[in-house]
Design a protein around this motif. Structure first.
Motif, PDB file in Angstrom:
ATOM      1  N   GLN A  38     -71.878 -51.978 -55.745  1.00  0.00           N
ATOM      2  CA  GLN A  38     -70.546 -51.693 -55.085  1.00  0.00           C
ATOM      3  C   GLN A  38     -69.284 -51.905 -55.902  1.00  0.00           C
ATOM      4  OE1 GLN A  38     -72.092 -54.419 -51.508  1.00  0.00           O
ATOM      5  NE2 GLN A  38     -70.192 -53.149 -50.842  1.00  0.00           N
ATOM      6  N   ARG A  48     -64.963 -50.887 -51.319  1.00  0.00           N
ATOM      7  CA  ARG A  48     -66.147 -51.420 -51.642  1.00  0.00           C
ATOM      8  C   ARG A  48     -67.337 -50.582 -50.954  1.00  0.00           C
ATOM      9  NH1 ARG A  48     -64.854 -56.011 -48.581  1.00  0.00           N
ATOM     10  NH2 ARG A  48     -66.581 -56.008 -47.161  1.00  0.00           N
ATOM     11  N   VAL A  50     -69.656 -47.993 -48.490  1.00  0.00           N
ATOM     12  CA  VAL A  50     -70.313 -46.641 -48.309  1.00  0.00           C
ATOM     13  C   VAL A  50     -70.332 -46.301 -46.742  1.00  0.00           C
ATOM     14  CG1 VAL A  50     -71.676 -47.008 -50.516  1.00  0.00           C
ATOM     15  CG2 VAL A  50     -72.793 -47.660 -48.445  1.00  0.00           C
ATOM     16  N   PRO A  51     -70.211 -44.940 -46.497  1.00  0.00           N
ATOM     17  CA  PRO A  51     -70.522 -43.933 -47.420  1.00  0.00           C
ATOM     18  C   PRO A  51     -69.210 -43.708 -48.206  1.00  0.00           C
ATOM     19  CG  PRO A  51     -70.393 -43.198 -45.046  1.00  0.00           C
ATOM     20  CD  PRO A  51     -70.492 -44.723 -45.071  1.00  0.00           C
ATOM     21  N   ASP A  98     -68.974 -46.340 -33.757  1.00  0.00           N
ATOM     22  CA  ASP A  98     -68.587 -46.843 -35.221  1.00  0.00           C
ATOM     23  C   ASP A  98     -68.221 -48.504 -35.047  1.00  0.00           C
ATOM     24  OD1 ASP A  98     -68.887 -44.394 -36.126  1.00  0.00           O
ATOM     25  OD2 ASP A  98     -67.252 -43.833 -36.656  1.00  0.00           O
TER      26      ASP A  98
HETATM   27  N1  GSH Z   1     -65.667 -47.472 -40.931  1.00  0.00           N
HETATM   28  C1  GSH Z   1     -66.912 -47.265 -42.069  1.00  0.00           C
HETATM   29  C2  GSH Z   1     -67.777 -48.347 -42.072  1.00  0.00           C
HETATM   30  C3  GSH Z   1     -68.822 -48.368 -43.541  1.00  0.00           C
HETATM   31  C4  GSH Z   1     -69.582 -49.585 -43.550  1.00  0.00           C
HETATM   32  O1  GSH Z   1     -69.434 -50.419 -42.780  1.00  0.00           O
HETATM   33  N2  GSH Z   1     -70.323 -49.694 -44.454  1.00  0.00           N
HETATM   34  C5  GSH Z   1     -71.328 -50.834 -44.726  1.00  0.00           C
HETATM   35  C6  GSH Z   1     -72.863 -50.124 -44.917  1.00  0.00           C
HETATM   36  S1  GSH Z   1     -73.154 -49.807 -43.473  1.00  0.00           S
HETATM   37  C7  GSH Z   1     -70.844 -51.083 -46.239  1.00  0.00           C
HETATM   38  O2  GSH Z   1     -70.630 -50.502 -47.248  1.00  0.00           O
HETATM   39  N3  GSH Z   1     -70.965 -52.507 -46.119  1.00  0.00           N
HETATM   40  C8  GSH Z   1     -70.689 -53.322 -47.404  1.00  0.00           C
HETATM   41  C9  GSH Z   1     -69.726 -54.195 -47.494  1.00  0.00           C
HETATM   42  O3  GSH Z   1     -68.894 -54.361 -46.557  1.00  0.00           O
HETATM   43  O4  GSH Z   1     -69.722 -54.650 -48.664  1.00  0.00           O
HETATM   44  C10 GSH Z   1     -67.251 -45.983 -42.017  1.00  0.00           C
HETATM   45  O5  GSH Z   1     -67.296 -45.464 -41.050  1.00  0.00           O
HETATM   46  O6  GSH Z   1     -67.650 -45.421 -43.018  1.00  0.00           O
END
Ligand code: GSH
Length: 241
Positions: A38, A48, A50-51, A98
């Motif tokens: 990340q 940090r 994804v996506p 979401d």
């Molecule tokens: N609101 C964001 C949420 C993205 C999200 O929560 N991504 C998670 C993976 S499912 C992530 O990268 N988590 C790593 C972290 O929080 O460090 C979207 O719609 O893209």
């Protein structure tokens, strides 16, 4: 070529991949290692998570922002309706999927993985060292599960209730809003993957997930609808969706 920076089993990354498939856009995925990987995501996008989508000079984070970008560069099929009432309904469902749905399915997967050794193993990356797999499988999971279950029972009931309602809806309606595919369908379908993994999750995970959901007859129509949607996106010409 579009580049999608992703975690393989992230529901938000699946949401973007489903849109790319619906619009028949070519792309390549860049797998990010949670944690250390990340740092590169941060360098690229200033945050940090994804996506993240990279299209030449353009770098976009957040699934909803990415989908809006894709909708602007490839119009067909339209996934964000223009009509004001439909667009409001789509927006509300996407926002619920979401936030609330995403949070609850993540909690349920953690609970399920705590008691199901084969699920824990299937969730590890394919190249995860065999010597470390044993360590992860031997965690005192029944203990962890007892704690999380006590915290989550009320939320599980709320989640089940909402999913049963959607399951009833998709018995007779192919789409959640209006007469065509929209982001509402994709946002809900992608979050369902953690409760019952779809074919696209790979042979190790397909059909695995959370007891009480994946094996709940009341949710059968819901998971069938999700599987049909995934199949449709793989097969169809965008103009006919
Ligand atoms: N609101 C964001 C949420 C993205 C999200 O929560 N991504 C998670 C993976 S499912 C992530 O990268 N988590 C790593 C972290 O929080 O460090 C979207 O719609 O893209």
């Amino acid at each position: 070529m579009l580049e999608l920076y992703q975690f393989k089993h992230s529901t938000f990354c699946l949401k973007v991949r489903m849109v790319l498939q619906a619009k028949k856009m070519s792309y390549r995925t860049v797998e990010i290692v949670p944690g250390i990987g990340q740092v590169n995501v941060f360098r690229l996008s200033g945050q940090r998570k994804v996506p993240v989508l990279k299209d030449g000079e353009n770098v976009i984070a957040d699934s909803s922002a990415i989908i809006e970008y894709l909708e602007n560069i490839t119009k067909e099929p339209r996934l964000l309706p223009d009509q004001s009432q439909e667009s409001t309904n789509v927006h509300i469902i996407e926002d619920w999927a979401d936030t609330t749905l995403a949070k609850y399915v993540r909690m349920e997967l953690i609970k399920a993985a705590a008691i199901d050794q084969s699920l824990r193993e299937a969730l590890l990356p394919e190249d995860f060292p065999v010597s470390l797999k044993g360590l992860i499988n031997n965690l005192p999971c029944e203990l962890i599960n007892g704690l999380t279950q006590a915290l989550n029972n009320e939320k599980s009931n709320i989640l089940l209730h909402s999913l049963e309602k959607i399951s009833n809806l998709v018995r007779n309606n192919q789409w959640l809003v209006g007469n065509s595919l929209s982001i509402a369908d994709i946002a809900v379908a992608s979050q369902l993957s953690l409760l019952c993994f779809p074919a696209s999750a790979g042979t190790n995970l397909v059909g695995k997930g959370c007891s009480g959901y994946k094996d709940n007859p009341l949710l059968d129509p819901l998971f069938k609808w999700r599987d049909n949607l995934e199949q449709l996106l793989l097969d169809k010409d965008p103009a006919s969706i």
